[in-house]
Scaffold this motif. Structure first.
Motif, PDB file in Angstrom:
ATOM      1  N   LYS A   8      47.535  26.416  33.696  1.00  0.00           N
ATOM      2  CA  LYS A   8      48.075  26.103  35.007  1.00  0.00           C
ATOM      3  C   LYS A   8      47.409  26.971  36.061  1.00  0.00           C
ATOM      4  O   LYS A   8      46.721  27.944  35.748  1.00  0.00           O
ATOM      5  N   LYS A   9      47.649  26.607  37.300  1.00  0.00           N
ATOM      6  CA  LYS A   9      47.141  27.387  38.413  1.00  0.00           C
ATOM      7  C   LYS A   9      47.733  28.795  38.362  1.00  0.00           C
ATOM      8  O   LYS A   9      48.908  28.985  38.081  1.00  0.00           O
ATOM      9  N   ILE A  10      46.889  29.796  38.644  1.00  0.00           N
ATOM     10  CA  ILE A  10      47.321  31.193  38.670  1.00  0.00           C
ATOM     11  C   ILE A  10      47.621  31.589  40.112  1.00  0.00           C
ATOM     12  O   ILE A  10      46.840  31.307  41.023  1.00  0.00           O
ATOM     13  N   THR A  11      48.748  32.234  40.319  1.00  0.00           N
ATOM     14  CA  THR A  11      49.096  32.715  41.649  1.00  0.00           C
ATOM     15  C   THR A  11      48.720  34.190  41.775  1.00  0.00           C
ATOM     16  O   THR A  11      48.534  34.890  40.772  1.00  0.00           O
ATOM     17  N   VAL A  12      48.602  34.646  43.023  1.00  0.00           N
ATOM     18  CA  VAL A  12      48.067  35.983  43.294  1.00  0.00           C
ATOM     19  C   VAL A  12      48.997  36.765  44.219  1.00  0.00           C
ATOM     20  O   VAL A  12      49.467  36.242  45.228  1.00  0.00           O
ATOM     21  N   THR A  13      49.241  38.019  43.865  1.00  0.00           N
ATOM     22  CA  THR A  13      49.887  38.994  44.740  1.00  0.00           C
ATOM     23  C   THR A  13      48.836  40.006  45.152  1.00  0.00           C
ATOM     24  O   THR A  13      48.187  40.609  44.295  1.00  0.00           O
ATOM     25  N   ASP A  14      48.644  40.188  46.458  1.00  0.00           N
ATOM     26  CA  ASP A  14      47.650  41.153  46.937  1.00  0.00           C
ATOM     27  C   ASP A  14      48.347  42.445  47.331  1.00  0.00           C
ATOM     28  O   ASP A  14      49.378  42.430  48.018  1.00  0.00           O
ATOM     29  N   THR A  15      47.771  43.571  46.907  1.00  0.00           N
ATOM     30  CA  THR A  15      48.368  44.892  47.127  1.00  0.00           C
ATOM     31  C   THR A  15      47.724  45.652  48.282  1.00  0.00           C
ATOM     32  O   THR A  15      47.988  46.843  48.463  1.00  0.00           O
ATOM     33  N   ILE A  16      46.900  44.981  49.091  1.00  0.00           N
ATOM     34  CA  ILE A  16      46.108  45.669  50.111  1.00  0.00           C
ATOM     35  C   ILE A  16      46.964  46.481  51.079  1.00  0.00           C
ATOM     36  O   ILE A  16      46.540  47.536  51.556  1.00  0.00           O
ATOM     37  N   LEU A  17      48.164  46.020  51.384  1.00  0.00           N
ATOM     38  CA  LEU A  17      48.992  46.704  52.377  1.00  0.00           C
ATOM     39  C   LEU A  17      49.937  47.734  51.769  1.00  0.00           C
ATOM     40  O   LEU A  17      50.735  48.339  52.490  1.00  0.00           O
ATOM     41  N   VAL A 252      39.337  35.542  42.259  1.00  0.00           N
ATOM     42  CA  VAL A 252      39.355  34.170  42.789  1.00  0.00           C
ATOM     43  C   VAL A 252      38.064  33.458  42.417  1.00  0.00           C
ATOM     44  O   VAL A 252      38.071  32.294  41.989  1.00  0.00           O
ATOM     45  N   ALA A 253      36.925  34.161  42.544  1.00  0.00           N
ATOM     46  CA  ALA A 253      35.635  33.562  42.190  1.00  0.00           C
ATOM     47  C   ALA A 253      35.551  33.284  40.694  1.00  0.00           C
ATOM     48  O   ALA A 253      35.032  32.236  40.268  1.00  0.00           O
ATOM     49  N   ALA A 254      36.071  34.207  39.890  1.00  0.00           N
ATOM     50  CA  ALA A 254      36.000  34.035  38.434  1.00  0.00           C
ATOM     51  C   ALA A 254      36.799  32.837  37.961  1.00  0.00           C
ATOM     52  O   ALA A 254      36.421  32.165  36.981  1.00  0.00           O
ATOM     53  N   LEU A 255      37.893  32.518  38.644  1.00  0.00           N
ATOM     54  CA  LEU A 255      38.772  31.423  38.217  1.00  0.00           C
ATOM     55  C   LEU A 255      38.475  30.109  38.932  1.00  0.00           C
ATOM     56  O   LEU A 255      39.015  29.068  38.544  1.00  0.00           O
ATOM     57  N   ARG A 256      37.650  30.160  39.954  1.00  0.00           N
ATOM     58  CA  ARG A 256      37.396  28.967  40.762  1.00  0.00           C
ATOM     59  C   ARG A 256      36.720  27.874  39.935  1.00  0.00           C
ATOM     60  O   ARG A 256      35.795  28.135  39.157  1.00  0.00           O
ATOM     61  N   GLY A 257      37.218  26.668  40.084  1.00  0.00           N
ATOM     62  CA  GLY A 257      36.646  25.532  39.367  1.00  0.00           C
ATOM     63  C   GLY A 257      37.120  25.393  37.940  1.00  0.00           C
ATOM     64  O   GLY A 257      36.657  24.506  37.212  1.00  0.00           O
ATOM     65  N   THR A 258      38.058  26.245  37.529  1.00  0.00           N
ATOM     66  CA  THR A 258      38.610  26.159  36.182  1.00  0.00           C
ATOM     67  C   THR A 258      40.037  25.631  36.260  1.00  0.00           C
ATOM     68  O   THR A 258      40.588  25.418  37.338  1.00  0.00           O
ATOM     69  N   GLU A 259      40.649  25.442  35.121  1.00  0.00           N
ATOM     70  CA  GLU A 259      42.036  24.990  35.092  1.00  0.00           C
ATOM     71  C   GLU A 259      43.005  26.053  35.617  1.00  0.00           C
ATOM     72  O   GLU A 259      44.172  25.766  35.866  1.00  0.00           O
ATOM     73  N   THR A 262      42.908  29.527  41.463  1.00  0.00           N
ATOM     74  CA  THR A 262      43.976  30.024  42.333  1.00  0.00           C
ATOM     75  C   THR A 262      44.152  29.160  43.581  1.00  0.00           C
ATOM     76  O   THR A 262      45.212  29.209  44.217  1.00  0.00           O
ATOM     77  N   GLY A 263      43.116  28.447  43.956  1.00  0.00           N
ATOM     78  CA  GLY A 263      43.171  27.636  45.168  1.00  0.00           C
ATOM     79  C   GLY A 263      43.029  28.440  46.445  1.00  0.00           C
ATOM     80  O   GLY A 263      43.169  27.895  47.550  1.00  0.00           O
ATOM     81  N   LEU A 264      42.739  29.727  46.337  1.00  0.00           N
ATOM     82  CA  LEU A 264      42.627  30.563  47.527  1.00  0.00           C
ATOM     83  C   LEU A 264      41.245  30.407  48.170  1.00  0.00           C
ATOM     84  O   LEU A 264      40.258  30.132  47.491  1.00  0.00           O
ATOM     85  N   ASP A 265      41.201  30.598  49.482  1.00  0.00           N
ATOM     86  CA  ASP A 265      40.012  30.384  50.306  1.00  0.00           C
ATOM     87  C   ASP A 265      39.102  31.609  50.204  1.00  0.00           C
ATOM     88  O   ASP A 265      39.365  32.645  50.821  1.00  0.00           O
ATOM     89  N   LEU A 266      38.004  31.489  49.446  1.00  0.00           N
ATOM     90  CA  LEU A 266      37.130  32.630  49.206  1.00  0.00           C
ATOM     91  C   LEU A 266      36.433  33.118  50.481  1.00  0.00           C
ATOM     92  O   LEU A 266      36.410  34.334  50.735  1.00  0.00           O
ATOM     93  N   PRO A 267      35.880  32.231  51.327  1.00  0.00           N
ATOM     94  CA  PRO A 267      35.279  32.726  52.578  1.00  0.00           C
ATOM     95  C   PRO A 267      36.277  33.469  53.468  1.00  0.00           C
ATOM     96  O   PRO A 267      35.927  34.483  54.088  1.00  0.00           O
ATOM     97  N   LEU A 268      37.512  33.009  53.532  1.00  0.00           N
ATOM     98  CA  LEU A 268      38.527  33.700  54.323  1.00  0.00           C
ATOM     99  C   LEU A 268      38.809  35.078  53.736  1.00  0.00           C
ATOM    100  O   LEU A 268      38.942  36.066  54.472  1.00  0.00           O
TER     101      LEU A 268
END
Length: 607
Positions: A8-17, A252-259, A262-268
């Protein structure tokens, strides 16, 4: 319960803040550097952004002079489309002790009202009794309760034990389950086995939080994903890796195009990365010296933030060359204490005790008050068996409690309201005081005096560039401008003169430093101590710079050898200072709140 895994799609939590800059920059990122990028962060589509909790509350009040509640409100307004997440230490909340249940419920309720959607709740001992009230409070507020397993390795930490804990968390009403690998101890195949076992035994989504200290966190996340994990914690690449987390863009790049895409916008994400690349430069003075890959963590289990803390302690003593000895001592202390996971506050408890053991040249010659409380059961049940010899040495015949520690704490919210009085303009202010009574009160007093405005974060210098000191033991303050950046330098202590040189202990924007001056520099500054140096058998002194928390004796008192006469605090840990001989107290040279330096005579005892 058995479940069949479906990709399934993997969701992401970002810890930057939160955790990213806590791990790399001593939690010093200011709100003013977060808000400009929030519109882009809000467009990414993260499952959540971790923005609060951990050490951020402490750092806001202690160093940045920001209201942490106001930070949260501003971030909520700037991130309307993204869940905001915090790290909560169970019954410890964001402080370093257990609080009464009424304080826990009030804190969670206010955090929810001010903007937190997801509460990641953990206990340093993995004692689920210490999580119950927090979980109940989160559910009562209608928010997401994420039960947390603090991952560690030891003879008593097995997959079966972690699965049993997960089942308890599910039964307590948690909405999801987090594996918190605070030190970077997970290895790829161990991660896969643990996630597979957790997914088979319970129905909650599984989140993976792993620091990249050993350089294998990204591989661990891939194995977790393959075995059914639902979410991964990452950090924007300009503040990723090392003691932080795998890079968001990289995963995000590693999972892109796979099952698992993440669906996240890499350029953004790359635009956001460039923004934080510039921001990080502003905080260069807080960069840890231990930022690269360090596989020693797989042996000593020391989290990155704890390593930098120990480095600062050793630097203050002129003993940074003994870091390897301290790292070797930490696993031994941990074993003596029944193998607690090394996460706040147990990481500080174990690390500081190991520090004292090494510098004293004798194990447990000095035992911190926190270790004594731990051995009494005041933090919860130890995962394994503690050393009974150490327990007897630390607490003698005192009772060991076997109940939930907070069961012994009476309701205290009303008392706290009364103590802080009119300085508190809201319930949030009362809770700030509750977390950190001394620095919380100081923060509220300074706010009342109007000195917490952004343009006045640092004290203004006098005409000669030196802020006047406040008297005996109070640091001398300097304000220095370098290429448009302003730094506050406090002379916090001065060591013994030896070989024609003298060690000065400095704090630069709150970060300890040590400077050695040649003979002509005899200046100590207005805040330098004029106490004489210890030489007689009955002279009581300390081995490291710190503050006096309490004076336990007065002139004329009769004391026994080893009797506690002072309590000092250094690096957030309290320690009893004991009488070196039996006799009568001739003189007391300190009072509560004084700053003290190594080797000074604090109390004189005569036989």
């Amino acid at each position: 319960m058995s479940k069949t895994f479906n990709p399934k799609k993997i969701t992401v939590t970002d810890t930057i803040l939160r955790d990213a800059h806590q791990s790399l920059l001593a939690t010093r990122m200011r709100t003013e550097d977060m808000l400009p990028i929030c519109p882009k962060l809000d467009q990414v589509g993260y499952w959540s952004l971790e923005v609060w909790g951990g050490a951020t509350f402490d750092a806001c009040v202690r160093f940045l002079k920001e209201d942490p509640w106001e930070r949260l409100r501003k971030l909520k307004a700037a991130l309307p489309n993204t869940r905001l997440q915090m790290l909560l230490r169970g019954q410890n909340l964001l402080g370093y002790r257990h609080y009464s249940d009424d304080v826990v419920r009030a804190f969670v309720a206010k955090a929810a009202v001010n903007g937190i959607d997801v509460f990641r709740i953990f206990d340093a001992m993995n004692d689920v009794r210490n999580l119950r009230v927090s979980i109940e409070a989160v559910k009562a507020a209608g928010k997401h309760a994420q039960g947390t397993i603090c991952y560690t390795t030891s003879p008593v930490h097995t997959i079966d034990a972690f699965v049993a804990q997960a089942k308890q968390l599910e039964a307590m009403g948690c909405d999801s389950l987090a594996i918190k690998d605070m030190a970077g101890l997970l290895t790829p195949f161990a991660t896969g086995e643990l996630v597979k076992a957790l997914k088979a035994a319970q129905s909650l989504p599984v989140f993976i939080h792993s620091h990249d200290t050993a350089g294998v966190a990204a591989m661990c996340q891939m194995k977790a994903i393959e075995n059914g994990a639902d979410n991964i914690d990452t950090a924007i690449s300009s503040m990723a890796w090392g003691t932080s987390h795998p890079g968001t863009e990289s995963m995000v790049a590693a999972l892109r195009g796979t099952e698992y895409d993440t669906g996240l916008d890499l350029p953004l994400l790359q635009e956001i990365g460039l923004y934080f690349y510039a921001v990080r430069k502003k905080y260069h003075q807080f960069e840890s010296a231990f930022t690269g890959v360090d596989t020693r963590v797989q042996v000593n289990q020391v989290p990155g933030g704890m390593i930098s803390n120990l480095a600062n302690q050793l630097k203050e003593q002129g003993a940074l060359n003994r870091m390897d000895e301290v790292l070797a001592e930490i696993p031994k202390v941990r074993a003596d204490l029944g193998f607690p996971p090394l996460v706040t506050p147990t990481s500080q408890i174990v690390g500081t005790q190991a520090f004292f053991n090494v510098l004293a040249g004798e194990r447990y010659k000095t035992i911190t008050n926190e270790v004594k409380l731990y051995l009494q059961g005041r933090y919860g049940k130890a995962p394994g068996e503690v050393s009974e010899q150490l327990r007897r040495q630390a607490i003698g015949s005192e009772d060991v409690i076997d109940v939930r520690p907070a069961d012994l704490i009476k309701p205290e919210l009303a008392k706290l309201r009364g103590e802080i009085g009119a300085l508190a303009k809201s319930e949030e202010d009362v809770l700030t005081y509750a977390m950190f009574p001394d620095i919380g009160r100081k923060f509220l007093e300074e706010r009342e005096a109007g000195t917490l405005k952004p343009e006045e974060l640092l004290p203004m210098p006098t005409g000669n560039g030196v802020a006047p000191a406040g008297g005996e033991g109070v640091p001398t303050e300097f304000v220095i401008d370098v290429h448009g950046e302003t730094y506050r330098v406090d002379i916090t202590g001065v060591g013994l003169k030896g070989e024609g040189k003298r060690h000065f202990y400095l704090s630069i924007d709150g970060m300890p430093e040590e400077v050695v001056f040649e003979p002509l520099n005899e200046f100590v500054g207005g805040g330098g101590s004029k106490r004489k140096q210890a030489s007689a058998p009955g002279d009581v002194s300390t081995t490291m710079p710190g503050n006096i928390v309490d004076v336990l004796v007065k002139e004329g008192d009769t004391v026994k050898t080893g009797q506690a006469v002072l309590i000092t605090e250094a690096m957030k840990m309290e320690t009893e200072v004991q009488a070196p001989i039996a006799g009568t107290v001739k003189a007391v040279h300190v009072v509560k709140g004084d700053r003290v330096n190594p080797g000074e005579v604090l109390i004189e005892i005569v036989a």
